[in-house]
Design a protein around this motif. Structure first.
Motif, PDB file in Angstrom:
ATOM      1  N   ILE B  60      43.369  63.414 -15.717  1.00  0.00           N
ATOM      2  CA  ILE B  60      42.008  62.994 -16.125  1.00  0.00           C
ATOM      3  C   ILE B  60      40.996  64.009 -15.774  1.00  0.00           C
ATOM      4  N   GLY B  61      41.038  64.692 -14.772  1.00  0.00           N
ATOM      5  CA  GLY B  61      40.175  65.740 -14.231  1.00  0.00           C
ATOM      6  C   GLY B  61      40.374  66.673 -15.378  1.00  0.00           C
ATOM      7  N   LEU B  62      41.490  66.969 -15.932  1.00  0.00           N
ATOM      8  CA  LEU B  62      41.562  68.116 -17.052  1.00  0.00           C
ATOM      9  C   LEU B  62      41.027  67.603 -18.232  1.00  0.00           C
ATOM     10  N   LEU B  63      41.278  66.115 -18.649  1.00  0.00           N
ATOM     11  CA  LEU B  63      40.458  65.542 -19.680  1.00  0.00           C
ATOM     12  C   LEU B  63      39.059  65.846 -19.864  1.00  0.00           C
ATOM     13  N   TYR B  64      38.401  65.505 -18.188  1.00  0.00           N
ATOM     14  CA  TYR B  64      37.016  65.875 -18.330  1.00  0.00           C
ATOM     15  C   TYR B  64      36.618  67.264 -18.131  1.00  0.00           C
ATOM     16  N   THR B  65      37.332  68.199 -17.857  1.00  0.00           N
ATOM     17  CA  THR B  65      36.952  69.625 -17.894  1.00  0.00           C
ATOM     18  C   THR B  65      36.906  70.042 -19.273  1.00  0.00           C
ATOM     19  N   CYS B  66      37.579  69.536 -19.847  1.00  0.00           N
ATOM     20  CA  CYS B  66      37.627  69.701 -21.612  1.00  0.00           C
ATOM     21  C   CYS B  66      36.298  68.942 -21.938  1.00  0.00           C
ATOM     22  N   VAL B  67      35.905  67.899 -21.718  1.00  0.00           N
ATOM     23  CA  VAL B  67      34.915  67.208 -22.049  1.00  0.00           C
ATOM     24  C   VAL B  67      33.683  68.083 -21.742  1.00  0.00           C
ATOM     25  N   ALA B  68      33.682  68.508 -20.489  1.00  0.00           N
ATOM     26  CA  ALA B  68      32.625  69.146 -20.090  1.00  0.00           C
ATOM     27  C   ALA B  68      32.326  70.727 -20.750  1.00  0.00           C
ATOM     28  N   MET B  69      33.491  71.278 -21.045  1.00  0.00           N
ATOM     29  CA  MET B  69      33.484  72.498 -21.738  1.00  0.00           C
ATOM     30  C   MET B  69      32.752  72.318 -23.197  1.00  0.00           C
ATOM     31  N   ILE B  70      33.332  71.519 -23.810  1.00  0.00           N
ATOM     32  CA  ILE B  70      32.980  71.130 -25.194  1.00  0.00           C
ATOM     33  C   ILE B  70      31.599  70.589 -25.277  1.00  0.00           C
ATOM     34  N   HIS B 397      32.357  78.124 -24.990  1.00  0.00           N
ATOM     35  CA  HIS B 397      33.385  77.971 -24.344  1.00  0.00           C
ATOM     36  C   HIS B 397      34.632  78.526 -24.645  1.00  0.00           C
ATOM     37  N   PRO B 398      35.504  79.012 -23.754  1.00  0.00           N
ATOM     38  CA  PRO B 398      36.465  79.835 -23.773  1.00  0.00           C
ATOM     39  C   PRO B 398      37.742  79.121 -24.557  1.00  0.00           C
ATOM     40  N   TRP B 399      38.701  79.953 -24.790  1.00  0.00           N
ATOM     41  CA  TRP B 399      40.054  79.391 -25.444  1.00  0.00           C
ATOM     42  C   TRP B 399      39.960  78.242 -26.691  1.00  0.00           C
ATOM     43  N   HIS B 400      38.906  78.055 -27.386  1.00  0.00           N
ATOM     44  CA  HIS B 400      39.008  77.118 -28.476  1.00  0.00           C
ATOM     45  C   HIS B 400      40.031  77.503 -29.155  1.00  0.00           C
ATOM     46  N   PRO B 401      40.744  76.535 -30.075  1.00  0.00           N
ATOM     47  CA  PRO B 401      40.797  75.132 -29.831  1.00  0.00           C
ATOM     48  C   PRO B 401      41.576  74.434 -28.874  1.00  0.00           C
ATOM     49  N   LEU B 402      42.186  75.258 -27.696  1.00  0.00           N
ATOM     50  CA  LEU B 402      42.885  74.637 -26.765  1.00  0.00           C
ATOM     51  C   LEU B 402      42.144  73.338 -25.956  1.00  0.00           C
TER      52      LEU B 402
END
Lengths: 142, 464, 62
Positions: B60-70, B397-402
């Motif tokens: 879920i930390g990974l989920l939120y890292t994605c949330v924060a990046m986006i 943010h990097p690596w879109h759309p990952l």
């Protein structure tokens, strides 16, 4: 050339009714599962081998064959339970309560359809409204 | 039309005050969430065991890292008080925006109610320890909400400065507890060797734990609501949000490590305030007091941030007439959305007093989850309609759309986890959002000005 | 009647006063200021968002 849309003005009463209606819906959504008696995850009591539980008429529970070992607790765990103020019977109430993760395929299917359908509705309807917004913003002459 | 209005001096125009820096953004984001480390996250231990909870914490930390990046990319570009609501309006469309705005208002107002309830209960517990059992927590619940609303009413700078102090204090109490349990000396206080077990339910339990793994981070995306009030959105928002998520990852790991080394998982999985319990097990009065104060501070900071965010979302919807326009007013002196703040007080109090806490918290989590599901769709459309280079972005943010793909898959897994635990509530809530969507599309939307909702000075989106 | 009872009553009274003050202030603002001024805030006013071609024009919020 898109025509500029001029919305009707909403009366104070109308504004009040709209706010009220929305809040009423929120409470309905909160209360509905309770009224239907369908809240929380399903749990079951799983007793280890050699342990039996007898519930008397007045609701008191007596245990037979209950030891820390039979509950799968090692001496370290036992020490921590006792520090928490729990004896073996009180701890057994907590330890033997397990979640039931059995899946009903039909309700899973219904839930999946509801969520996916909801998002499809949101995106398509929004798209329609969005085209109107863009047309008015970028085409309309003031 | 706005372009020309902007060009002239506008003495008769009042806006929200631009006074916040990155530290305030951090305080808003972490302040809302940190209470989740003091209580709530540990239900994931009950769902999947101690290791299940740790896996959930990281995934879920990974989920939120994605949330924060986006979020950092979109919000640093769409700098508006509604946060994700304003993003949805510009990239997807009005109905989506209405729903996202409601997710925000519901998630935060309900969380606020739960926080105030916790504060009241803690005061009652303290009273019981000092020889006054059975103290009625309700006056303290109301007082908490009233005081924080007053703070919010009178200005955002003070509100979030206070939040910075109490959030930092609460975080420090976790660090102090970590030092207090002597992590360099395993076996002295911490008993991981004897307490950790295999996965009690296997991998399905790990999946089920995702539902409460969200507690470690729920609300960090609220930083976006400050977008209209930060001095520099392009700098402060990514900085505050990213440092916030790092703080939370650290706090979550420390919390897991401390509590699983002291409390058997079966107890931990149903405990009310695990960090506080852990402090009592150390036998140290100092730690006991620190954690009591830390727990109260975290709950107050969270309620405070929630009032801030919920009122910004409600205000933005009023300003666009998605909700009654009356709520779109700014206080001429304090420059806050004062009517939205006032309106939400009785709502929060009623949520706290109906005895529906479980329902309210579940609704709050699910509204958050729906908001995360919106983000990948949002990101996809944002990059498609305005490719890099076509508009100025505060942060890319990097690596879109990952991140978007990862986020969408993790959301799906979390829906499944919620289905396992709270299937009926999930359906009831989707039902609610479907009904209000129909209400909005066929009734409410007629009061909304069409072109005016699009406020960003951007070129026409590609393909329209 | 010990300190905790007194604290409870104090909490009720303090909450009531705070809420009253906010409501009174809101009513006063409604009376003293024109509604169109209160509603005049605008979304999306930020230096970052300005069209680079139009950069340097006045009127942005500091």
């Amino acid at each position: 050339m898109a025509q500029k849309y001029d919305p009707p003005k909403q009366s104070g009463l109308g504004q009040f009714i709209d706010s009220f209606f929305l809040m009423a819906l929120v409470y309905a959504a909160l209360l509905l599962p309770i009224l239907l008696g369908l809240t929380g995850g399903a749990t079951e009591t799983v007793l280890p081998d050699g342990v039996t539980q007898i519930e008397a008429e007045d609701g008191t529970v007596t245990w037979q064959g209950l030891t820390w070992e039979s509950l799968g607790q090692n001496p370290t765990m036992q020490a921590q339970w006792e520090k928490l103020g729990y004896d073996v019977e009180a701890a057994a109430e907590i330890i033997t309560t397990r979640f039931d993760y059995s899946i009903a395929p039909l309700s899973l299917l219904i839930t999946a359809i509801a969520i996916i359908g909801y998002f499809i509705f949101l995106v398509t309807m929004s798209e329609k409204e969005y085209r109107e917004v863009i047309a008015e913003k970028f085409d309309a002459r003031r | 039309m706005t372009d020309q209005a902007l060009g002239q001096a506008q003495p008769q125009r009042i806006n929200l005050l631009k006074v916040l820096g990155p530290a305030h953004v951090w305080a808003l984001g972490v302040g809302i969430v940190l209470v989740g480390e003091f209580m709530g996250w540990n239900f994931s231990v009950g769902k999947g065991g101690a290791f299940g909870s740790l896996i959930a914490c990281w995934v879920i930390g990974l989920l939120y890292t994605c949330v924060a990046m986006i979020d950092s990319e979109v919000t640093s570009t769409v700098a508006a008080a509604g946060g994700q609501y304003a993003q949805a309006k510009h990239t997807i469309g009005p109905l989506m925006a209405f729903n996202v705005g409601l997710y925000l208002v519901m998630a935060y107002t309900m969380l606020e109610a739960a926080d105030a309830l916790v504060t009241g209960d803690l005061i009652a517990i303290a009273a019981a320890q000092f020889g006054h059992p059975g103290l009625d927590p309700r006056p303290f619940v109301v007082l908490t909400i009233a005081l924080l609303a007053l703070l919010n009413y009178r200005g955002v700078f003070m509100t979030l400065s206070v939040n910075f102090v109490i959030t930092a204090a609460a975080f420090t109490s976790i660090v102090i507890l970590f030092i207090g349990v002597q992590p360099w000396n395993p076996g002295a206080v911490l008993q991981h060797q004897g307490l950790l077990t295999d996965l009690p339910y296997g991998w399905i339990g790990v999946l089920a734990a995702f539902q409460f793994g969200i507690w470690y981070y729920l609300g960090i995306e609220g930083t976006c609501q400050a977008a209209e009030e930060v001095r520099s959105a392009g700098r402060a928002l990514p900085l505050g949000t990213m440092s916030g998520i790092i703080t939370l990852l650290i706090a979550a790991s420390l919390t897991w490590y401390i509590t699983t080394g002291l409390i058997p998982w079966e107890y931990l999985g149903q405990d009310l305030a695990p960090l506080y319990t852990a402090s009592t097990l150390t036998g140290s009065t100092v730690l006991h007091v620190f954690l009591f104060v830390g727990t109260i501070f975290s709950a107050v900071a969270s309620a405070n941030g929630c009032i801030n965010d919920a009122s910004r979302a409600w205000f933005s919807m009023g300003r666009d007439r998605y909700m009654p326009v009356w709520f779109g007013a700014v206080h001429p002196r304090y420059r806050t959305p004062f009517r939205a703040i006032l309106f939400l007080i009785p709502i929060a109090v009623s949520f706290a007093f109906t005895g529906l806490l479980d329902q309210v918290i579940t609704f709050s989590i699910l509204s958050g989850l729906l908001g995360y599901t919106f983000m990948p769709i949002n990101m996809h459309k944002f990059r498609k309609k305005w490719p890099l280079g076509s508009i100025r972005r505060g942060y890319v943010h990097p690596w879109h759309p990952l991140p978007a793909i990862v986020l969408l898959s993790l959301c799906t897994a979390t829906y499944f986890a919620v289905f396992l635990g709270y299937g009926v509530q999930l359906l009831a809530m989707i039902g609610f959002y479907i009904v209000v969507s129909l209400w909005f599309a066929f009734h409410r939307y007629k009061y909304v000005r069409r072109g005016d909702q699009f406020t960003m000075p951007w070129p026409r989106p590609l393909g329209y | 009647m010990d300190i905790w009872d007194i604290a409870s009553y104090a909490a009720w009274i303090a909450s009531g006063l705070i809420l009253l003050w906010m409501v009174a202030d809101a009513i006063k603002v409604n009376r003293d200021f024109d509604e169109s001024l209160l509603m005049s805030s605008q979304e999306g006013i930020d230096e970052l968002l300005e069209d680079p071609a139009a950069a340097g024009r006045p009127g942005r919020e500091g």
